[in-house]
Design a protein around this motif. Structure first.
Motif, PDB file in Angstrom:
ATOM      1  N   ALA A  67      -8.493  -2.246  -2.097  1.00 54.63           N
ATOM      2  CA  ALA A  67      -7.042  -2.338  -0.716  1.00 54.63           C
ATOM      3  C   ALA A  67      -8.071  -3.820   0.163  1.00 54.63           C
ATOM      4  O   ALA A  67      -9.136  -3.516  -0.092  1.00 54.63           O
ATOM      5  N   ARG A  87      -0.834   6.887   1.951  1.00 53.00           N
ATOM      6  CA  ARG A  87      -2.076   7.310   2.554  1.00 53.00           C
ATOM      7  C   ARG A  87      -3.094   6.212   2.138  1.00 53.00           C
ATOM      8  O   ARG A  87      -3.726   6.448   3.323  1.00 53.00           O
ATOM      9  N   THR A  88      -2.723   5.438   2.099  1.00 52.14           N
ATOM     10  CA  THR A  88      -4.235   4.423   1.937  1.00 52.14           C
ATOM     11  C   THR A  88      -3.311   3.496   3.522  1.00 52.14           C
ATOM     12  O   THR A  88      -4.399   3.661   4.390  1.00 52.14           O
ATOM     13  N   ARG A  89      -2.220   2.827   3.631  1.00 53.84           N
ATOM     14  CA  ARG A  89      -1.804   2.611   5.229  1.00 53.84           C
ATOM     15  C   ARG A  89      -2.583   3.776   6.283  1.00 53.84           C
ATOM     16  O   ARG A  89      -2.923   3.121   7.499  1.00 53.84           O
ATOM     17  N   TRP A 134      -8.721   8.815   1.635  1.00 53.69           N
ATOM     18  CA  TRP A 134      -9.915   7.965   0.826  1.00 53.69           C
ATOM     19  C   TRP A 134     -11.469   7.991   1.687  1.00 53.69           C
ATOM     20  O   TRP A 134     -11.173   8.060   2.756  1.00 53.69           O
ATOM     21  N   LEU A 187     -12.067   1.911  -3.151  1.00 57.85           N
ATOM     22  CA  LEU A 187     -11.772   3.582  -2.148  1.00 57.85           C
ATOM     23  C   LEU A 187     -12.092   4.567  -3.201  1.00 57.85           C
ATOM     24  O   LEU A 187     -11.411   4.646  -4.409  1.00 57.85           O
ATOM     25  N   ARG A 247     -11.159   8.175  -4.482  1.00 55.56           N
ATOM     26  CA  ARG A 247     -10.344   9.700  -3.649  1.00 55.56           C
ATOM     27  C   ARG A 247     -11.028  10.842  -2.995  1.00 55.56           C
ATOM     28  O   ARG A 247     -11.343  11.092  -4.101  1.00 55.56           O
ATOM     29  N   GLU A 283      -2.748  -3.591  -2.070  1.00 51.48           N
ATOM     30  CA  GLU A 283      -3.425  -2.120  -2.800  1.00 51.48           C
ATOM     31  C   GLU A 283      -3.687  -2.095  -4.111  1.00 51.48           C
ATOM     32  O   GLU A 283      -2.526  -2.772  -4.850  1.00 51.48           O
ATOM     33  N   VAL A 339      -9.014   2.825  -5.881  1.00 46.97           N
ATOM     34  CA  VAL A 339      -8.230   1.885  -4.963  1.00 46.97           C
ATOM     35  C   VAL A 339      -8.411   1.193  -4.428  1.00 46.97           C
ATOM     36  O   VAL A 339     -10.110   0.668  -4.332  1.00 46.97           O
ATOM     37  N   PRO A 393       0.567  -1.303  -0.223  1.00 48.80           N
ATOM     38  CA  PRO A 393      -0.026   0.076   0.172  1.00 48.80           C
ATOM     39  C   PRO A 393       0.616   1.068   0.295  1.00 48.80           C
ATOM     40  O   PRO A 393       1.705   1.411   0.741  1.00 48.80           O
TER      41      PRO A 393
END
Length: 142
Positions: free
Chosen positions: A90, A9-11, A121, A114, A116, A80, A88, A6
């Protein structure tokens, strides 16, 4: 397409989700969801509106989890897949600790579509691979 590690940003998004999911900031947790979203589970799927009924449902879920000794929720792993410049997929492996299980993590996977939204997200859809109640029964928590 290949699932990969990931982005930060995702984490960060899912670590915040984990923290909020065991707390009492229900409005902040609801803020991670799109205005309308879909939830899928082994029992089927349903569309929800992010409104006062959803807030009440989140409160009930939190109360249920606390009543049954949930101590923490943590991200174990994330994979991801970038679908578009703003979407995305995830897949998150969650680790949950309960009073009754001590340091043993109960792990389960959920996948999230997700979108943006400004600098973060929003959850459009999530699908759980297992039923939470059934998994809690298997672990002797219910």
């Amino acid at each position: 397409m290949v699932l990969m590690a990931p982005t930060a940003r995702t984490r960060d998004f899912f670590e915040r989700y984990a923290k909020l999911s065991t707390g009492t900031q229900i409005e902040a947790l609801a803020g991670l969801y799109a205005p309308t979203f879909i939830v899928g589970s082994p029992q089927g799927s349903q569309a929800y509106t992010n409104d006062s009924q959803f807030l009440e449902w989140l409160r009930q879920v939190g109360d249920f989890n606390r009543h049954h000794g949930m101590r923490s929720v943590a991200v174990v792993d994330i994979r991801e897949l970038v679908l578009s410049p703003v979407h995305v997929l995830a897949t998150v492996k969650w680790g949950v600790q309960f009073e009754k299980t001590g340091d043993q993590l109960i792990e389960f996977d959920s996948s999230y579509l997700l979108e943006r939204a400004e600098d973060t997200w929003k959850i459009l859809t999530y699908v759980t691979a297992a039923d939470q109640i059934e998994e809690m029964r298997k672990a002797g928590l219910l």
